[in-house]
Design a protein around this motif. Structure first.
Motif, PDB file in Angstrom:
ATOM      1  N   GLY A 106       0.815  -1.208   0.000  1.00 32.13           N
ATOM      2  CA  GLY A 106       0.000   0.000   0.000  1.00 32.13           C
ATOM      3  C   GLY A 106       0.849   1.258   0.000  1.00 32.13           C
ATOM      4  O   GLY A 106       0.449   2.286   0.532  1.00 32.13           O
ATOM      5  N   GLU A 108       3.771   1.656   1.495  1.00 32.44           N
ATOM      6  CA  GLU A 108       4.583   1.858   2.711  1.00 32.44           C
ATOM      7  C   GLU A 108       6.068   1.614   2.482  1.00 32.44           C
ATOM      8  O   GLU A 108       6.907   2.207   3.146  1.00 32.44           O
ATOM      9  N   PHE A 109       6.375   0.668   1.608  1.00 33.78           N
ATOM     10  CA  PHE A 109       7.775   0.279   1.385  1.00 33.78           C
ATOM     11  C   PHE A 109       8.059   0.254  -0.117  1.00 33.78           C
ATOM     12  O   PHE A 109       7.210  -0.155  -0.903  1.00 33.78           O
TER      13      PHE A 109
ATOM     14  N   MET B 128      13.113  -2.931  13.119  1.00 34.54           N
ATOM     15  CA  MET B 128      12.164  -3.411  12.104  1.00 34.54           C
ATOM     16  C   MET B 128      12.142  -4.933  12.104  1.00 34.54           C
ATOM     17  O   MET B 128      13.191  -5.568  12.084  1.00 34.54           O
ATOM     18  N   PRO B 160      -6.127  -0.870   4.588  1.00 30.52           N
ATOM     19  CA  PRO B 160      -4.933  -0.014   4.501  1.00 30.52           C
ATOM     20  C   PRO B 160      -4.009  -0.412   3.350  1.00 30.52           C
ATOM     21  O   PRO B 160      -3.203   0.401   2.909  1.00 30.52           O
ATOM     22  N   LEU B 161      -4.105  -1.639   2.874  1.00 30.46           N
ATOM     23  CA  LEU B 161      -3.268  -2.072   1.745  1.00 30.46           C
ATOM     24  C   LEU B 161      -4.024  -1.958   0.422  1.00 30.46           C
ATOM     25  O   LEU B 161      -3.627  -2.528  -0.592  1.00 30.46           O
ATOM     26  N   ARG B 162      -5.139  -1.244   0.446  1.00 29.91           N
ATOM     27  CA  ARG B 162      -5.872  -0.837  -0.759  1.00 29.91           C
ATOM     28  C   ARG B 162      -6.368  -2.001  -1.614  1.00 29.91           C
ATOM     29  O   ARG B 162      -6.427  -1.924  -2.847  1.00 29.91           O
ATOM     30  N   GLN B 165      -3.650  -7.014  -1.521  1.00 31.56           N
ATOM     31  CA  GLN B 165      -2.867  -8.105  -0.929  1.00 31.56           C
ATOM     32  C   GLN B 165      -3.789  -9.112  -0.239  1.00 31.56           C
ATOM     33  O   GLN B 165      -4.847  -8.758   0.275  1.00 31.56           O
ATOM     34  N   SER B 171       1.302  -5.108   6.098  1.00 28.76           N
ATOM     35  CA  SER B 171       2.455  -4.224   6.098  1.00 28.76           C
ATOM     36  C   SER B 171       2.102  -3.135   7.088  1.00 28.76           C
ATOM     37  O   SER B 171       0.996  -2.609   7.044  1.00 28.76           O
ATOM     38  N   ALA B 172       2.989  -2.828   8.008  1.00 28.61           N
ATOM     39  CA  ALA B 172       2.677  -1.817   9.024  1.00 28.61           C
ATOM     40  C   ALA B 172       3.970  -1.136   9.447  1.00 28.61           C
ATOM     41  O   ALA B 172       4.537  -1.418  10.493  1.00 28.61           O
ATOM     42  N   ARG B 173       4.413  -0.243   8.605  1.00 28.84           N
ATOM     43  CA  ARG B 173       5.702   0.411   8.791  1.00 28.84           C
ATOM     44  C   ARG B 173       5.832   1.074  10.163  1.00 28.84           C
ATOM     45  O   ARG B 173       6.857   0.938  10.830  1.00 28.84           O
ATOM     46  N   PHE B 177       6.886  -3.325  11.218  1.00 27.20           N
ATOM     47  CA  PHE B 177       6.425  -4.590  10.644  1.00 27.20           C
ATOM     48  C   PHE B 177       6.488  -4.475   9.124  1.00 27.20           C
ATOM     49  O   PHE B 177       5.686  -3.789   8.490  1.00 27.20           O
ATOM     50  N   TYR B 178       7.462  -5.160   8.535  1.00 27.46           N
ATOM     51  CA  TYR B 178       7.721  -5.078   7.091  1.00 27.46           C
ATOM     52  C   TYR B 178       6.648  -5.815   6.296  1.00 27.46           C
ATOM     53  O   TYR B 178       5.977  -6.710   6.815  1.00 27.46           O
ATOM     54  N   SER B 179       6.551  -5.445   5.036  1.00 20.76           N
ATOM     55  CA  SER B 179       5.548  -6.031   4.144  1.00 20.76           C
ATOM     56  C   SER B 179       5.729  -7.544   3.982  1.00 20.76           C
ATOM     57  O   SER B 179       6.799  -8.023   3.621  1.00 20.76           O
ATOM     58  N   LEU B 180       4.652  -8.264   4.228  1.00 24.81           N
ATOM     59  CA  LEU B 180       4.653  -9.725   4.068  1.00 24.81           C
ATOM     60  C   LEU B 180       4.414 -10.119   2.618  1.00 24.81           C
ATOM     61  O   LEU B 180       3.854  -9.351   1.840  1.00 24.81           O
ATOM     62  N   SER B 181       4.817 -11.315   2.293  1.00 26.18           N
ATOM     63  CA  SER B 181       4.550 -11.840   0.958  1.00 26.18           C
ATOM     64  C   SER B 181       4.286 -13.328   1.086  1.00 26.18           C
ATOM     65  O   SER B 181       4.643 -13.942   2.083  1.00 26.18           O
TER      66      SER B 181
END
Lengths: 338, 412
Positions: A106, A108-109, B128, B160-162, B165, B171-173, B177-181
């Protein structure tokens, strides 16, 4: 202004960015103390320090994963993959991570990395030192793919790529490092000396990503090319005696569709040239776009001149390589048919 | 002619399959408090015994014993308990929401709540974590808004991730908390690169990465450990060994004759093997590794020995491949019950407060789900269609602008 060959222009771009932005880090196999197997990073460690330009373990996936992590924290890493043929272990990192990160998080990164890699043939490198993988990357949405054909463009495009907030695959036509090879392999080797595009300004300048260059204006037929094939196409045009307009795409993603369409609408004919094998190559996308958007402006079918659909062969280097003879023949066919 | 027997092809099998007697209850568990706690800045050469031990702090009576006791305040212990209970309640409610057709996918972390919760509280806001999908307790411990989490799981208009995903691949900067995949292991090396960037910039931010035990077989794991060791990156590399990677038991990742923590030895870094169901042991090991990382001593590999009580995901049925009773017989017990027992044993908790906390959490989760449902569940609500074309690049190129217009979600 001074005259530089392409590898020195790339070295110059890297040096400018190291001096300009403390967030720029350069790393890869043999790039540090030694200065890279093609000398692209020569002298950078000595001038800018061990921590700005350093060697890595032989692990392409690890190199790109590390670069992404650094990019996420705000650095602008410029990793080198020694040959584009060796980029495949990093493919998952480029496709599943670098290209997707901004989207899936979204916004953020993201990872503003520029992956430099020498590519292409004409050097008797066999199949593991000669391939042209650009179409694979062009198909990956989220990646930009840039390919210079001159020292001036190489420096300006590389600086633009490093400053770009998206991941960029920067493919360097290694046969052009030392001279504008026109495909006539049996003639004397040309150097960049005296070539207008070898005039490279000092300091910082950019060539925008997504803007093609018309390297030879013409009226009769459009030739679309990039990398080494720009010079081979120019030679073929001269050999065929055709008033062709030669367009150097410079980046295939983003693609300068406007310049392509304007040229083809003007000439009504189009020959697409690339070193990579033909089936599923980037020429197919170019051909489809032109067919979709200027079908009624076309006088003749579009021709593609490309590597054959074989692995890159060693002994058959010049049979495989889409040299000026094959391109000139395509130009004549396109001009003769109606 | 040779007397040797013919070669045998070995394909590892877990100790028991459905219908067979589970041997897990017979697993010999070392007693709590026995493992030495060397100085965190010791040379890795002097730490090579640790990967074969099991660091435990809480004993069978809920007492904290031995040198690894982190001596946490009762307040911190209660914070941890709340995060774990919240994770469990949230998991149960959202798993049910999947069964009710409100979303496409969910994954529970039942039995593993101590790991994310303890580590989230042990690290600093500027650090992080590079998570897996089974450490949601990290976010619950840091107070991530529940309704945003449910909105993401429902992929609704307020996601929040539109809407881009899969559920729970957060993902929660701002929460470290880095973006998961969904690709396994690909972010392990990002944590190393991120940590190297901290060292390069000389800022006091360390990274923590998670991998499941199954994912340690990926090349990414090896490359990340190599880079971490070579550049002495300030990173804590965690392996949550929950025994099962979908239906594959831990032995298939190559530890029939060794431990995951012991992988560290080959890279010249310390490896700790820790009771992952022991909130105190997880905290202590994390603090130790963090002190080491911040002290320029580089990476630590920590294996958290735990058990995946639930199925892999909503698409999985673990009774098809492992004995049903295995989870109950897991010898390291339940992390929530163990911390609860500890708090009670030190006189800082009681049944009444526990019931009140459960009721409070239940109300919180219900309220968040209700609020998200009012926005809409999957398919009933989604972000504006134009969002599909955003975030591919920093700025959309002509293709995306044209396609956005073609679908009727914006002007060309």
């Amino acid at each position: 202004m001074r005259e530089l060959n392409m590898v020195k222009a790339i070295n110059d771009a890297l040096g400018v960015m190291l001096a300009h932005d403390p967030n720029v880090l350069i790393f890869g196999e043999d790039v540090g103390y030694f200065g890279g197997v093609f000398r692209a990073t020569e002298g950078l460690q000595a001038k800018h320090g061990l921590k700005r330009c350093f060697d890595t373990p032989i692990a392409e996936g690890g190199i790109i994963a590390t670069a992404i992590g650094m990019g996420v924290q705000g650095l602008r890493p410029v990793p080198e993959i020694q040959f584009a043929d060796y980029i495949l272990p990093a493919f998952d990192q480029l496709v599943s991570e670098a290209a997707r990160l901004r989207y899936r998080s979204g916004g953020e990164f993201w990872a503003p990395i520029t992956v430099r890699s020498p590519y292409g043939g004409g050097i008797f490198g066999g199949q593991t030192h000669s391939q042209s993988p650009e179409a694979i990357f062009a198909h990956v949405t989220g990646l930009k793919t840039v390919i210079p054909s001159t020292p001036y463009d190489a420096k300006g495009l590389l600086i633009a790529a490093i400053e770009c907030d998206d991941p960029v695959i920067f493919l360097e036509p290694k046969r052009l490092y030392n001279g504008p090879f026109d495909g006539h392999h049996d003639r004397e080797i040309a150097s960049w000396a005296g070539h207008p595009a070898a005039q490279v300004p000092e300091g910082h300048y950019t060539v925008p990503l997504g803007k093609a260059a018309i390297v030879r204006p013409g009226e009769a037929v459009t030739v679309l090319a990039y990398g080494t094939m720009v010079h081979v196409a120019l030679a073929a045009v001269a050999d065929a005696g055709v008033d062709a307009e030669v367009v150097d795409l410079r980046s295939i993603v983003p693609l300068d569709i406007e310049t392509i369409l304007a040229s083809v609408n003007k000439t009504g004919r189009c020959v697409i040239v690339h070193e990579a094998s033909r089936f599923g190559g980037f020429g197919g996308e170019l051909s489809a776009l032109i067919q979709e958007r200027c079908f009624y402006g076309l006088e003749t079918p579009i021709e593609r001149v490309a590597g054959w659909d074989t692995p890159y062969p060693h002994a058959f280097e010049w049979d495989y390589f889409p040299g000026p003879g094959r391109i000139a023949a395509a130009l004549r066919r396109v001009m003769e048919s109606n | 002619m040779s007397n040797r027997p013919p070669l045998e092809f070995h394909v590892p099998e877990p100790p028991a399959r459905p219908g067979q007697l589970s041997e897990i209850a017979g697993t010999v568990v070392p007693e709590a408090g026995l493992v030495r706690r060397p100085d965190a800045l010791s040379s890795s050469v002097d730490l090579r015994d640790l990967p074969f031990e099991l660091i435990r702090v809480l004993d069978d009576d809920g007492q904290a014993i031995g040198p690894w006791d982190p001596r946490l305040s009762p307040e911190r212990l209660r914070q941890g308990l709340k995060a774990m209970l919240l994770t469990r309640a949230f998991d149960d409610r959202l798993f049910r929401a999947h069964r009710q057709g409100k979303t496409s996918f969910y994954m529970k972390s039942t039995g593993e709540e101590a790991i994310g919760a303890a580590q989230s509280l042990a690290l600093e806001p500027q650090d992080m974590c590079f998570p897996t999908y089974r450490v949601m307790s990290w976010l619950h411990a840091r107070g991530y808004p529940l309704v945003d989490m449910v909105n993401q799981i429902f992929s609704n208009e307020r996601d929040p991730l539109r809407g881009r995903q899969l559920p729970i691949l957060f993902s929660a900067r701002d929460y470290g908390f880095y973006s998961l995949s969904g690709n396994l292991g690909t972010r392990y090396g990002h944590a190393v690169g991120w940590a190297m960037a901290s060292a390069y910039r000389q800022i006091d931010s360390i990274a923590l990465a998670y991998s499941g035990e199954g994912t340690t077989a990926e090349g990414d794991f090896h490359e990340a450990l190599t880079f971490a060791a070579v550049y002495r990156a300030p990173v804590i590399l965690c392996v949550t060994n929950n025994q099962w990677a979908i239906s594959s038991f831990a032995g298939l990742a190559g530890t029939e004759n060794t431990t995951f923590a012991a992988r560290a030895i080959g890279y010249g870094m310390p490896g700790l093997r820790v009771d992952g169901n022991d909130f105190l042991a997880v905290t202590a090991a994390t603090q130790w590794a963090a002190e080491r990382a911040r002290g320029n001593m580089g990476p630590t590999l920590i294996e958290f020995y735990t058990y995946r009580v639930a199925g892999h995901s909503t698409s999985d049925d673990p009774t098809r491949y492992r004995p049903r009773e295995e989870a109950e017989q897991w010898p390291l017990g339940d992390p929530v019950a163990r911390l609860q027992q500890h708090l009670i044993s030190i006189g800082e908790w009681d049944d009444e407060r526990h019931s009140a906390l459960l009721a409070e959490i239940d109300a919180q989760v219900r309220s968040a789900v209700r609020e998200a449902e009012a926005v809409g569940t999957l398919g009933k609500s989604k972000p504006p269609l134009s969002e599909m074309f955003e975030g591919v690049f920093a700025e959309p190129d002509w293709r995306l602008i044209e396609q956005r217009s073609e679908i009727g979600a914006g002007n060309a």
